[in-house]
Design an enzyme around this catalytic site. Sequence first.
Site, PDB file in Angstrom:
ATOM      1  CB  SER A   1     -60.245  43.898 126.096  1.00  0.00           C
ATOM      2  OG  SER A   1     -60.667  43.796 124.755  1.00  0.00           O
TER       3      SER A   1
ATOM      4  CE  LYS B   1     -60.170  39.920 123.847  1.00  0.00           C
ATOM      5  NZ  LYS B   1     -60.277  40.909 124.946  1.00  0.00           N
TER       6      LYS B   1
ATOM      7  CB  SER C   1     -64.990  45.883 126.175  1.00  0.00           C
ATOM      8  OG  SER C   1     -64.068  45.165 125.369  1.00  0.00           O
TER       9      SER C   1
ATOM     10  CB  SER D   1     -57.550  41.707 127.848  1.00  0.00           C
ATOM     11  OG  SER D   1     -57.804  40.928 126.694  1.00  0.00           O
TER      12      SER D   1
END
Length: 254
Positions: A44, A105, A42, A200
Amino acid sequence: MSVTSGTKTESGVGETVRVVIHALLIALVIRTFLFQPFNIPSGSMKATLLVGDYLFVSKYSYGYSHYSIPFSPPLFSGRIWGSDPNRGDIVVFRLPKDDSTDYIKRVIGLPGDHIQMKDGLLYINDVPVERQRMSEYVGEDPCGSEGGGISRVKRWKETLPNGVSYETLDCADNGYMDNTNVYTVPSGHFFMMGDNRDNSTDSRFLGQVGYVPAENLIGRAQMIFFSIGEGEHAWMFWRWPWSVRWSRFFKIVR
């Protein structure tokens, strides 16, 4: 002669089996204790990490929990040889709400920190994080817009209190999570955010991600070893001359 030939054949098969078993055991040890490959599905973490990046994550950086072991058997709780991540590290962790799912993250908040977003600006312990405007990001759409394609998006350089700098993207001037309440990070937990701030799902969403326990940390992202364009398939090797992002090979993740 036939008996001797048969013995040699059986010996050769046995040696091959032993070599394969040894190779699998070595791979298992490396994956469990040293490095594990992950891919980015993804956007994010754009523009730091792109969809189609493949990277190595160091398993030893923060010690080991039962999530470090393949299939995550609940053999023990807590961490062995544990150490805390630094603010700004990019970390792979198991999602607290669904520990079968891996997320990646950046560590923004440490235990005891107060985190808040005000008008799109990040505050840590009531102090705004230094932010500098950069040239616009131009690339594969980071905002999830209908139709996708190449987009131009605002880009900033943030510098955390410990001196770690990185780029963030700003898809909207008044994004959904550009203004938040104050988050107080509990003991033994960390606050994670994606660099693509308006696209995100991270610790700002308490019901979906929330604060990440130290036990859920898998490791630190270290290096991109392969990268292929968004929407491409790595197994289509005949398209590699055009689809592979050669410039991202062996890029250190920061």
